[in-house]
Each structure stands twice: as C-alpha cells, then as structure tokens.
Scaffold this motif. Structure first.
Motif, short mmCIF file in Angstrom:
data_model
loop_
_atom_site.label_atom_id
_atom_site.label_comp_id
_atom_site.label_asym_id
_atom_site.label_seq_id
_atom_site.Cartn_x
_atom_site.Cartn_y
_atom_site.Cartn_z
N VAL A 270 -10.51 -36.21 -12.66
CA VAL A 270 -10.03 -34.95 -12.92
C VAL A 270 -10.86 -33.88 -12.22
O VAL A 270 -10.71 -32.63 -12.42
N ASP A 271 -11.31 -34.39 -11.06
CA ASP A 271 -11.97 -33.54 -9.96
C ASP A 271 -11.19 -32.37 -9.68
O ASP A 271 -9.87 -32.67 -9.33
N PRO A 272 -11.35 -31.06 -9.54
CA PRO A 272 -10.53 -30.13 -9.07
C PRO A 272 -10.32 -30.17 -7.78
O PRO A 272 -9.03 -29.48 -7.29
N ILE A 273 -10.89 -30.88 -6.81
CA ILE A 273 -10.68 -31.03 -5.49
C ILE A 273 -10.02 -32.36 -5.07
O ILE A 273 -10.40 -33.37 -5.43
N PRO A 274 -8.58 -32.15 -4.60
CA PRO A 274 -7.91 -33.54 -4.43
C PRO A 274 -8.39 -34.49 -3.38
O PRO A 274 -8.37 -35.64 -3.51
N GLY A 275 -9.55 -34.05 -2.54
CA GLY A 275 -9.72 -34.97 -1.70
C GLY A 275 -10.86 -35.99 -2.44
O GLY A 275 -10.80 -37.18 -1.96
N VAL A 276 -11.58 -35.49 -3.37
CA VAL A 276 -12.17 -36.19 -4.31
C VAL A 276 -11.55 -37.37 -4.93
O VAL A 276 -11.87 -38.64 -5.05
N ARG A 277 -10.60 -36.90 -5.65
CA ARG A 277 -9.53 -37.76 -6.31
C ARG A 277 -8.87 -38.88 -5.36
O ARG A 277 -8.70 -39.93 -5.73
N ALA A 278 -8.62 -38.33 -4.22
CA ALA A 278 -8.09 -39.48 -3.04
C ALA A 278 -9.21 -40.45 -2.86
O ALA A 278 -8.56 -41.58 -2.72
N ASP A 279 -10.49 -40.15 -2.72
CA ASP A 279 -11.41 -41.14 -2.18
C ASP A 279 -11.54 -41.84 -3.59
O ASP A 279 -11.47 -43.22 -3.45
N LEU A 280 -11.27 -41.66 -4.46
CA LEU A 280 -11.32 -42.36 -5.91
C LEU A 280 -10.02 -43.27 -5.97
O LEU A 280 -10.27 -44.34 -6.25
N ALA A 281 -9.17 -42.96 -5.73
CA ALA A 281 -7.94 -43.28 -5.75
C ALA A 281 -7.87 -44.63 -4.89
O ALA A 281 -7.06 -45.79 -5.40
N GLU A 282 -8.50 -44.95 -3.92
CA GLU A 282 -8.47 -46.03 -2.96
C GLU A 282 -9.52 -46.88 -3.29
O GLU A 282 -9.82 -48.05 -2.77
N ASN A 283 -10.53 -46.52 -4.34
CA ASN A 283 -11.55 -47.32 -4.80
C ASN A 283 -11.39 -48.57 -5.47
O ASN A 283 -10.63 -48.62 -6.43
N PRO A 284 -11.51 -49.79 -4.94
CA PRO A 284 -11.16 -51.01 -5.93
C PRO A 284 -11.92 -51.18 -7.11
O PRO A 284 -11.47 -52.02 -8.13
N ALA A 285 -12.88 -50.04 -7.53
CA ALA A 285 -13.77 -50.12 -8.70
C ALA A 285 -12.76 -49.53 -9.90
O ALA A 285 -13.01 -49.72 -11.05
N LEU A 294 -3.71 -41.87 -12.28
CA LEU A 294 -3.76 -41.29 -10.58
C LEU A 294 -2.34 -41.15 -10.06
O LEU A 294 -2.09 -40.51 -9.18
N ALA A 295 -1.69 -42.12 -10.60
CA ALA A 295 -0.36 -42.38 -9.77
C ALA A 295 0.59 -41.16 -10.40
O ALA A 295 1.46 -40.82 -9.78
N ARG A 296 0.12 -40.32 -11.51
CA ARG A 296 0.80 -39.36 -11.79
C ARG A 296 0.29 -38.00 -11.28
O ARG A 296 0.96 -36.95 -11.35
N ASP A 297 -0.88 -38.09 -10.28
CA ASP A 297 -1.46 -36.97 -9.72
C ASP A 297 -0.24 -36.28 -8.71
O ASP A 297 0.47 -37.01 -7.96
N ARG A 298 -0.05 -34.95 -8.64
CA ARG A 298 0.85 -34.56 -7.75
C ARG A 298 0.46 -34.41 -6.30
O ARG A 298 1.30 -33.78 -5.44
N ASP A 299 -0.76 -34.75 -5.91
CA ASP A 299 -1.34 -34.42 -4.71
C ASP A 299 -0.72 -35.76 -3.78
O ASP A 299 -1.05 -36.84 -4.17
N HIS A 300 -0.23 -35.45 -2.75
CA HIS A 300 0.45 -36.38 -1.77
C HIS A 300 -0.81 -37.30 -1.31
O HIS A 300 -0.59 -38.63 -1.34
N ASP A 301 -1.97 -36.76 -0.76
CA ASP A 301 -2.81 -37.84 -0.36
C ASP A 301 -3.40 -38.80 -1.52
O ASP A 301 -3.87 -39.81 -1.12
N VAL A 302 -3.75 -38.20 -2.54
CA VAL A 302 -3.88 -38.98 -3.66
C VAL A 302 -3.13 -40.34 -3.86
O VAL A 302 -3.52 -41.35 -4.09
N GLN A 303 -1.82 -39.88 -3.85
CA GLN A 303 -0.48 -40.95 -4.20
C GLN A 303 -0.59 -41.94 -3.00
O GLN A 303 -0.68 -43.18 -3.17
N ARG A 304 -0.85 -41.40 -1.77
CA ARG A 304 -0.75 -42.34 -0.61
C ARG A 304 -2.08 -43.21 -0.47
O ARG A 304 -1.97 -44.27 -0.13
N ARG A 305 -3.26 -42.50 -0.98
CA ARG A 305 -4.65 -43.25 -0.75
C ARG A 305 -4.56 -44.40 -2.03
O ARG A 305 -4.71 -45.79 -1.88
#
Length: 503
Positions: A270-285, A294-305
């Motif tokens: 729930v970080d306010p910065i999309p880039g932080v959420r995007a780094d988390l989205a690709e994390n296998p942890a 995170l799939a419901r996140d509306r940021d394109h980079d979060v979804q792509r990652r």
C-alpha cells in the motif's frame, strides 16, 4: 578509424598470413577485433599484445596469454588481467600494490585471491578510491575492518560486498557500533553544506548528480544503506524497519528482497509510490493473497511487473495479459506451466493468454498447429517464429493476417528461400521483415539485394555470405561505416580483394 580494416580483422575467412599483416599495423580498434578471432594462434596473441597492449584483457579472457608471455612493467594491462583471472604471479601483485599509477592499484584492488600482505597495503592506500574498490571485492576479514574506515565511500563499498559478514552489514545499516565517518567524496572536494547540481556544467566533475553533504555525508550514507538493503547477506531483521523510511529508493530496494516477512510485504503493497509497489509485485516472496490484491492495482507498471512474478496464478496472469502490455517475452510462469495448464491456456477464450503460451518453443505439434490457425493476429505473431512449420503453413499465416505477421514469419528458422524472397516483395512492405530476412540463414541473393534497399537492414545484409561477391566488394565504399565493416567482415569477400586491402 579504418572501418575496412576493422571489418577484415573480424572476417572468419581471413588467412593466417593476412592476420599477421593486420597485427603489424593494428591500432586499438583493429586489435579489439583481432583479439576476438577464434583462430588466433598463441604466437599471434603475443605479437598482438606487443603491438597494442590494451588488447591484453580480451586475450587473457580468451585464454590466449599466460604469465610466461608477459612483462608486468611493459604490459601492465596484461599482467593485471592475468591477476584478475588468478593466473598471474604473486610478485606482480606486490609490484602493482605500490604502483604510482592510481588506475593500476585500483584494478589490482578488484582482484580476488591476493596475498595477505598485498591486501594490507591496499587497505592502507592513500587514495580512497583504491580502498573502496578493495572493500567491494575483498574477504570477510578485511571488510570487517574496513567497515570502520573513516571515509564513507569505503563503508558504502563494504555494504555492497556480499562477502561482508551479516553482523557487520546489520551494524552498518543501523549506523551503530563504529565511530561516525569523517569524510565523503563530496566534502573531500567542496565546502559544506553542498548539493551537487543535477546539470553540473563542469567537464572534469565526477560527482554524482544530487550528491550532497552537510557534514553528515548524507548522500553517501544513503547509498550505503541502499547497498546494504540490496545485499542478500544483510540479515532480514536488520532491514524490515525500512518499510516506513521516507526514502522511496530505500523502500524500493527493500521491496525487491526475497526474504521479507508477509507483514512487511503487506505494508509495502500500500506504499504511495507506484515504483515501490511494482518492485514488490515481481518479488517471488509475496503470497497468493497479496498477488491477487496487487492485481487490482491500477498502475500499469505494477501490473506488468506482477505478470513477471514466477508464482502468479494463471487466472490472475490471464487477466493481467488482457489489461496490460507485457510484450513478446516468455514469462517464467508460462515457461513453468504444467501440461494440463498448457492445455488450459491453449483453449482460453482470452487471446492474450493464448499469445503468452505461443511464446513457448516446446509445444506439442497439435497445440502449435492450433495456435498457427488462431483467428487472432497477436497469437499467430507469437507462434510464427516457432520451428517446425512447413512453408505452406507459414504462407497461410501471411495470407490470413498480412503485414501484422510478416516480420515474425521471416524470423522463422524454417522459412524457405522462396518464401523469404516473397516476403521482401510483400505489399505493403514491412521494414522489420527486411531486417529478419537479412540475418536469415536461408536468405538468397535476390532477397538480400532487396534488403540492401532498406536503411536498417542494409548493414545486416552486407555481412550475409549469400550476397554476391561483387556486391560485397562494392559495399566497401558505402557511406555508412556499419555497412563497410559488415562487408569487410563478410567471409564471401573475394580473397584477392582482401589481399589488396591489407597493408
């Protein structure tokens, strides 16, 4: 730069005696090409490094030089390259440890397996850049001592070294257990407080944009924390507190760590910065519940990652594929899909899911052929380069989908000479198809001549061995240097022409 000679130096058909002649006149550019030749003899390698000493690094990495061939005083690049490969002589390391040339000491400091007395000498070097380089690559014992170095740049390097003991990394990131750093690269050069201009006009300035120091060496200490967060040897318990740090860069570094507790992952989600959420989205942890959130996140980079996360469920991935631009790539989750999941994807009503599956190159003939007749051009475009299709099947793809699949059909390794010729005549033309044809092993002279008319395909076609020898020779005077080099490197260039070109 002599582009003709550079190209000839890379020409696989160049006879050994002409290689000798090129070595005799080589400059740094020609030597760089000669050093990569698979047929270069040991004697030629020794002659080349005697002519152009800078070629030594490539020659050492190619295994063409030994310590017996090298004079460390006359050929320091070669000696340092051998030390870097751990096949140099210990006395060379002692020689370079006190070398007046800073770059030689710095290069030595990056070598592993150095004698203990050399490590001691480098750790006490008067130039902090040498000590920092040592800190980045040295042993756990030495990093433990350098973690208390008075210069912040050395501590930053210690934090990045994966051999640094976990306890030392934990202390560094917390800023405890050692006296504060006294200097940094900023206050070494400027009066504090100082913030380096992002568009610094000074040509001789090598400070990073935004580097700053108010007496606390804050930018270097920030970089040290970031390095420690990215270091897998840093203990998990030492990093979790950074989930709420005001620095977005530090939170992003934390979000990429694969050892995060679920509670920390939840806070970062729930970080306010999309880039932080995007780094988390690709994390296998991250677990299934967080992936779905995170799939419901509306940021394109979060979804792509998130689509690149190896553990993303197929149903989530299918939805992501339809909502975001993933590109022509084989996703880890698709590559790891079970036979049953492959069947499910092949029959998915979502063309984006079928397109992702079509990136696999190990599909059964039945599924591959079903995808080849898919009504969606994006699916056919993905499957078109798959080996195993007949000429008739490839032509059928072009007939159904036209320009949308021409380039990918041209990239198919089984495309026939006749098909490639036809693709260069396709109307309307497809520029990328010319580049694919130009590098294709089955391309014919007529197809390649057509490719020469395309600006981007021309340098590729100039190097194709199926190009007529007379045309290759004419390209040696082309106005584009890339075309000239490619033509000179073409193994079909007549030997008589080559002989006339080599001094």
């Amino acid at each position: 730069m002599n582009h003709v000679l550079c190209g000839l130096a890379a020409n696989a058909a160049l006879p050994s005696e002409l290689v000798d002649r090129l070595i005799a006149v080589a400059d740094a550019d020609i030597a760089a090409e000669l050093a990569g030749r698979a047929d270069l003899s040991h004697a030629q390698a020794v002659a080349l490094v005697s002519r152009v000493e800078e070629s030594a690094v490539r020659l050492v990495h190619e295994g063409r030089l030994t310590a017996a061939n090298i004079d460390p005083v006359a050929q320091p690049h070669a000696a340092l390259a051998l030390l870097d490969k751990r096949v140099g002589r210990p006395e060379w390391a002692r020689l370079f440890a006190t070398d007046p040339v800073f770059e030689h000491r710095e290069k030595l400091a990056a070598c592993v397996g150095l004698p203990s007395d050399v490590l001691e000498t480098l750790a006490a070097d008067s130039d902090v850049r040498v000590v920092a380089e040592l800190a980045l690559w040295t042993t756990p014992e030495v990093t433990g001592r350098l973690a208390g170095h008075p210069h912040a740049e050395v501590r930053r390097a210690v934090a990045a070294n994966e051999a640094t003991p976990p306890a030392v990394l934990a202390a560094l990131i917390a800023g405890k257990g050692r006296p504060p750093a006294q200097r940094c690269l900023v206050c070494d050069r400027e009066e504090t407080p100082f913030v380096h201009d992002q568009q610094c006009p000074r040509l001789d300035c090598d400070l990073l944009p935004g580097a700053s120091c108010d007496g606390s060496h804050e930018s270097t200490m920030h970089d040290m924390q970031q390095a420690a967060l990215r270091n897998p040897a840093t203990p998990t318990e030492a990093v979790v507190g950074f989930a709420d740090h005001p620095s977005m860069l530090l939170r992003s570094a934390l979000a990429a760590r694969p050892d995060l507790p679920s509670e920390v992952c939840g806070r970062l989600a729930v970080d306010p910065i999309p880039g932080v959420r995007a780094d988390l989205a690709e994390n296998p942890a991250i677990d299934d519940a967080l992936i779905r959130a995170l799939a419901r996140d509306r940021d394109h980079d979060v979804q792509r990652r998130l689509a690149h996360n190896p553990h993303v469920p197929l149903d989530v991935l299918t939805r992501l594929a339809g909502a975001t631009r993933i590109g022509a790539t084989l996703l880890q989750r698709i590559g790891a899909a079970s036979p049953a999941e492959v069947e499910e994807l092949a029959q998915s009503p979502n063309p984006a899911a079928r397109m992702l599956l079509a990136q696999r190159r190990d599909l059964s003939a039945e599924i591959r052929e079903a995808l080849a007749t898919d009504p969606d051009a994006k699916v056919v475009k993905s499957i078109a380069p798959h080996p195993g299709f007949s000429e008739a099947q490839l032509r059928a793809m072009v007939d159904r989908h036209g320009v949308r699949v021409v380039a990918k059909v041209a990239a198919n390794p089984d495309a026939t000479p006749a098909l490639l010729e036809d693709l260069t005549r396709h109307e309307p033309s497809v520029q990328k198809a010319f580049r694919e044809v130009a590098r294709h092993r089955n391309a014919t002279a007529p197809a390649l001549l057509a490719c020469l008319a395309d600006e981007q395909a021309r340098p590729i076609a100039a190097g194709h061995p199926a190009l007529p020898p007379t045309v290759i020779a004419e390209l040696l005077t082309d106005t584009d240097w890339q075309v000239v080099e490619a033509a000179a490197a073409n193994p079909s260039l007549p030997l008589a022409v080559i002989s006339d070109l080599v001094p």
